[in-house]
Motif scaffolding. Structure first.
Motif, PDB file in Angstrom:
ATOM      1  N   SER A   1       0.824  -1.208   0.000  1.00 23.18           N
ATOM      2  CA  SER A   1       0.000   0.000   0.000  1.00 23.18           C
ATOM      3  C   SER A   1       0.861   1.263   0.000  1.00 23.18           C
ATOM      4  CB  SER A   1      -0.904   0.012   1.244  1.00 23.18           C
ATOM      5  OG  SER A   1      -1.462   1.285   1.448  1.00 23.18           O
ATOM      6  N   ARG A   2       0.350   2.321  -0.640  1.00 19.94           N
ATOM      7  CA  ARG A   2       1.060   3.606  -0.674  1.00 19.94           C
ATOM      8  C   ARG A   2       0.525   4.589   0.374  1.00 19.94           C
ATOM      9  NH1 ARG A   2       0.345   5.862  -6.492  1.00 19.94           N
ATOM     10  NH2 ARG A   2      -1.736   4.994  -6.213  1.00 19.94           N
ATOM     11  N   GLN A   3      -0.214   4.105   1.350  1.00 16.11           N
ATOM     12  CA  GLN A   3      -0.929   5.004   2.256  1.00 16.11           C
ATOM     13  C   GLN A   3      -0.031   5.990   2.995  1.00 16.11           C
ATOM     14  OE1 GLN A   3      -4.674   3.946   4.170  1.00 16.11           O
ATOM     15  NE2 GLN A   3      -4.088   1.819   3.907  1.00 16.11           N
TER      16      GLN A   3
ATOM     17  N   ARG B   1      -3.945  10.061   2.944  1.00 18.76           N
ATOM     18  CA  ARG B   1      -4.066   8.655   2.576  1.00 18.76           C
ATOM     19  C   ARG B   1      -5.177   8.415   1.559  1.00 18.76           C
ATOM     20  NH1 ARG B   1      -5.877   5.257   5.934  1.00 18.76           N
ATOM     21  NH2 ARG B   1      -6.793   6.718   7.406  1.00 18.76           N
ATOM     22  N   GLN B   2      -6.244   9.194   1.608  1.00 19.06           N
ATOM     23  CA  GLN B   2      -7.424   8.877   0.804  1.00 19.06           C
ATOM     24  C   GLN B   2      -7.973  10.037  -0.013  1.00 19.06           C
ATOM     25  OE1 GLN B   2     -10.202   7.101   3.624  1.00 19.06           O
ATOM     26  NE2 GLN B   2      -9.394   5.092   3.123  1.00 19.06           N
TER      27      GLN B   2
ATOM     28  N   THR C   1     -20.081  -5.154 -15.671  1.00 17.86           N
ATOM     29  CA  THR C   1     -19.324  -4.601 -14.541  1.00 17.86           C
ATOM     30  C   THR C   1     -18.494  -3.401 -14.968  1.00 17.86           C
ATOM     31  OG1 THR C   1     -19.212  -6.782 -13.486  1.00 17.86           O
ATOM     32  CG2 THR C   1     -17.624  -5.135 -12.754  1.00 17.86           C
ATOM     33  N   LEU C   2     -18.606  -2.325 -14.187  1.00 22.43           N
ATOM     34  CA  LEU C   2     -17.814  -1.112 -14.392  1.00 22.43           C
ATOM     35  C   LEU C   2     -16.887  -0.938 -13.194  1.00 22.43           C
ATOM     36  CD1 LEU C   2     -17.193   1.654 -15.774  1.00 22.43           C
ATOM     37  CD2 LEU C   2     -19.111   2.600 -14.459  1.00 22.43           C
ATOM     38  N   ILE C   3     -15.594  -0.801 -13.457  1.00 16.17           N
ATOM     39  CA  ILE C   3     -14.595  -0.605 -12.405  1.00 16.17           C
ATOM     40  C   ILE C   3     -14.043   0.803 -12.524  1.00 16.17           C
ATOM     41  CG2 ILE C   3     -12.376  -1.377 -11.483  1.00 16.17           C
ATOM     42  CD1 ILE C   3     -12.989  -4.142 -12.686  1.00 16.17           C
ATOM     43  N   THR C   4     -14.152   1.594 -11.465  1.00 19.56           N
ATOM     44  CA  THR C   4     -13.658   2.970 -11.475  1.00 19.56           C
ATOM     45  C   THR C   4     -12.546   3.108 -10.440  1.00 19.56           C
ATOM     46  OG1 THR C   4     -15.366   3.696  -9.898  1.00 19.56           O
ATOM     47  CG2 THR C   4     -15.875   3.885 -12.241  1.00 19.56           C
ATOM     48  N   GLU C   5     -11.442   3.748 -10.849  1.00 19.11           N
ATOM     49  CA  GLU C   5     -10.265   3.852  -9.992  1.00 19.11           C
ATOM     50  C   GLU C   5      -9.662   5.257 -10.068  1.00 19.11           C
ATOM     51  OE1 GLU C   5      -8.909   1.547  -8.028  1.00 19.11           O
ATOM     52  OE2 GLU C   5     -10.050  -0.229  -8.611  1.00 19.11           O
ATOM     53  N   GLY C   6      -9.274   5.791  -8.911  1.00 22.15           N
ATOM     54  CA  GLY C   6      -8.548   7.044  -8.858  1.00 22.15           C
ATOM     55  C   GLY C   6      -7.055   6.777  -9.009  1.00 22.15           C
ATOM     56  N   ARG C   7      -6.417   7.527  -9.887  1.00 27.25           N
ATOM     57  CA  ARG C   7      -4.983   7.325 -10.121  1.00 27.25           C
ATOM     58  C   ARG C   7      -4.178   7.508  -8.840  1.00 27.25           C
ATOM     59  NH1 ARG C   7      -3.003   4.839 -14.492  1.00 27.25           N
ATOM     60  NH2 ARG C   7      -4.118   6.226 -15.933  1.00 27.25           N
ATOM     61  N   TRP C   8      -4.680   8.351  -7.926  1.00 38.36           N
ATOM     62  CA  TRP C   8      -3.960   8.651  -6.685  1.00 38.36           C
ATOM     63  C   TRP C   8      -4.635   8.036  -5.463  1.00 38.36           C
ATOM     64  CZ3 TRP C   8       0.798  10.284  -7.139  1.00 38.36           C
ATOM     65  CH2 TRP C   8       1.171  10.876  -8.357  1.00 38.36           C
ATOM     66  N   ASP C   9      -5.290   6.904  -5.683  1.00 39.83           N
ATOM     67  CA  ASP C   9      -5.840   6.152  -4.553  1.00 39.83           C
ATOM     68  C   ASP C   9      -4.678   5.414  -3.888  1.00 39.83           C
ATOM     69  OD1 ASP C   9      -7.120   4.500  -2.761  1.00 39.83           O
ATOM     70  OD2 ASP C   9      -8.712   3.906  -4.150  1.00 39.83           O
ATOM     71  N   LEU C  10      -4.274   5.886  -2.714  1.00 42.23           N
ATOM     72  CA  LEU C  10      -3.109   5.323  -2.033  1.00 42.23           C
ATOM     73  C   LEU C  10      -3.443   4.122  -1.165  1.00 42.23           C
ATOM     74  CD1 LEU C  10      -1.387   8.654  -0.899  1.00 42.23           C
ATOM     75  CD2 LEU C  10      -1.179   7.447  -3.079  1.00 42.23           C
ATOM     76  N   THR C  11      -4.718   3.741  -1.113  1.00 37.79           N
ATOM     77  CA  THR C  11      -5.122   2.609  -0.283  1.00 37.79           C
ATOM     78  C   THR C  11      -4.392   1.347  -0.719  1.00 37.79           C
ATOM     79  OG1 THR C  11      -7.296   3.639  -0.177  1.00 37.79           O
ATOM     80  CG2 THR C  11      -7.121   1.381   0.636  1.00 37.79           C
TER      81      THR C  11
ATOM     82  N   ASN D   1      -1.602  -0.099  -4.197  1.00 33.38           N
ATOM     83  CA  ASN D   1      -0.532   0.374  -5.061  1.00 33.38           C
ATOM     84  C   ASN D   1      -1.032   0.404  -6.498  1.00 33.38           C
ATOM     85  OD1 ASN D   1       2.174   0.947  -6.113  1.00 33.38           O
ATOM     86  ND2 ASN D   1       2.896   0.213  -4.129  1.00 33.38           N
ATOM     87  N   THR D   2      -0.159   0.750  -7.418  1.00 31.23           N
ATOM     88  CA  THR D   2      -0.578   0.966  -8.804  1.00 31.23           C
ATOM     89  C   THR D   2      -0.947  -0.327  -9.533  1.00 31.23           C
ATOM     90  OG1 THR D   2       1.767   0.935  -9.440  1.00 31.23           O
ATOM     91  CG2 THR D   2       0.754   3.095  -9.036  1.00 31.23           C
ATOM     92  N   ASP D   3      -0.600  -1.487  -8.967  1.00 38.09           N
ATOM     93  CA  ASP D   3      -0.918  -2.754  -9.623  1.00 38.09           C
ATOM     94  C   ASP D   3      -2.351  -3.220  -9.366  1.00 38.09           C
ATOM     95  OD1 ASP D   3      -0.355  -3.137  -6.913  1.00 38.09           O
ATOM     96  OD2 ASP D   3       0.370  -5.182  -7.204  1.00 38.09           O
ATOM     97  N   LYS D   4      -2.985  -2.669  -8.327  1.00 39.85           N
ATOM     98  CA  LYS D   4      -4.297  -3.169  -7.906  1.00 39.85           C
ATOM     99  C   LYS D   4      -5.393  -3.026  -8.953  1.00 39.85           C
ATOM    100  CE  LYS D   4      -8.458  -2.058  -5.976  1.00 39.85           C
ATOM    101  NZ  LYS D   4      -9.373  -0.922  -6.137  1.00 39.85           N
ATOM    102  N   PRO D   5      -5.565  -1.878  -9.639  1.00 44.35           N
ATOM    103  CA  PRO D   5      -6.671  -1.765 -10.594  1.00 44.35           C
ATOM    104  C   PRO D   5      -6.667  -2.847 -11.664  1.00 44.35           C
ATOM    105  CG  PRO D   5      -5.753   0.402 -10.140  1.00 44.35           C
ATOM    106  CD  PRO D   5      -4.835  -0.596  -9.501  1.00 44.35           C
ATOM    107  N   GLU D   6      -5.502  -3.152 -12.215  1.00 44.48           N
ATOM    108  CA  GLU D   6      -5.437  -4.149 -13.280  1.00 44.48           C
ATOM    109  C   GLU D   6      -5.685  -5.555 -12.752  1.00 44.48           C
ATOM    110  OE1 GLU D   6      -5.773  -5.144 -16.928  1.00 44.48           O
ATOM    111  OE2 GLU D   6      -5.307  -3.057 -16.414  1.00 44.48           O
ATOM    112  N   ILE D   7      -5.242  -5.826 -11.522  1.00 45.86           N
ATOM    113  CA  ILE D   7      -5.507  -7.127 -10.897  1.00 45.86           C
ATOM    114  C   ILE D   7      -7.011  -7.341 -10.750  1.00 45.86           C
ATOM    115  CG2 ILE D   7      -5.321  -8.404  -8.710  1.00 45.86           C
ATOM    116  CD1 ILE D   7      -2.479  -7.269  -8.457  1.00 45.86           C
TER     117      ILE D   7
END
Length: 256
Positions: free
Chosen positions: A105-107, A156-157, A206-216, A218-224
């Motif tokens: 996490s990047r929190q 953090r959020q 299904t629609l997946i929405t992600e904030g580029r700066w969501d620090l909860t 890391n950057t690999d989570k959206p694609e996973i």
């Protein structure tokens, strides 16, 4: 969450009433709902059945389910139990619910050592005051949440710095839950669930929405998460953190 309330969504989701019926609810043990764990205690299985109980009570045949953060896990878990009742699934900054290797996490990435030290002191001071003055647990929690965020924890959020008023609303209304280990019981049951591969043949759009700066995460989570939902649509918000509906509302509410 677990432990957040529906108040997070006000007033932002009022926009959707132009084209949809909007139903907010607080999970059992949170916010305005009863703090009633039942005989077996709070669990994600119980939360799924409660959610479908709401659907039945409102005489809804099929609905679009939106899940935010921990609620994103719950929305996915509900969908694999009742796919025939879900017309569409919207995941917003959602927990994956997967037993999978992920980056750390990047929190804490943008919180300075001075801020971290100050927040530790704040928690220590407030817990001492709560004990000395016999404060109820909800008062102590609200003060800790507010003062931690005021002194840097908001990073953090949130992509944009929240006002004092919005931090006060969050501490008083958006983070209210049963103090008798609600979070512990829910988390314990959640971590027993592995959603990896659960949506391989899922027919639900299904629609997946992600904030580029969501620090909860890391950057690999959206694609996973995206890969675990074959056929889903993934939309990024370049100036959003964990609360993209609040930080990029014009773009968020145009995505269909």
């Amino acid at each position: 969450g677990p432990g957040g309330t529906h108040h997070y969504f006000h007033p932002w989701f009022s926009r959707t009433k132009k084209y949809a019926r909007v139903i907010y609810y607080d999970q059992r043990g949170c916010g305005l709902s009863d703090f009633n764990p039942g005989e077996s205690g709070y669990s994600v299985e119980q939360a799924v059945e409660d959610l479908d109980g709401i659907r039945k009570a409102l005489n809804i045949d099929k609905w679009v389910v939106l899940g935010y953060s921990y609620g994103g896990f719950l929305a996915q878990y509900y969908t694999i139990h009742y796919p025939e009742r879900v017309a569409g699934l919207v995941l917003m900054g959602a927990s994956t619910g997967m037993w999978v290797e992920m980056e750390r996490s990047r929190q804490g990435e943008f919180i300075s050592d001075e801020e971290r030290s100050r927040m530790r002191e704040i928690r220590k001071e407030l817990r001492k005051m709560a004990q000395e003055n016999d404060w109820p647990s909800d008062k102590a929690l609200s003060l800790i949440v507010y003062n931690n965020h005021l002194n840097g924890d908001w990073k953090r959020q949130n992509y944009y710095r929240p006002s004092r008023e919005s931090l006060a609303r969050m501490a008083l209304y958006e983070w209210v839950h049963d103090p008798s280990d609600y979070r512990g019981m829910i988390s314990s049951s959640q971590y027993k669930v592995n959603l990896t591969g659960a949506f391989e043949n899922c027919p639900v759009p299904t629609l997946i929405t992600e904030g580029r700066w969501d620090l909860t995460w890391n950057t690999d989570k959206p694609e996973i998460l995206h890969k675990n939902h074959p056929g889903s649509e993934l939309v990024f918000f370049e100036k959003g953190g964990h609360g993209i509906y609040e930080e990029e509302p014009d773009k968020f509410f145009k995505v269909r």
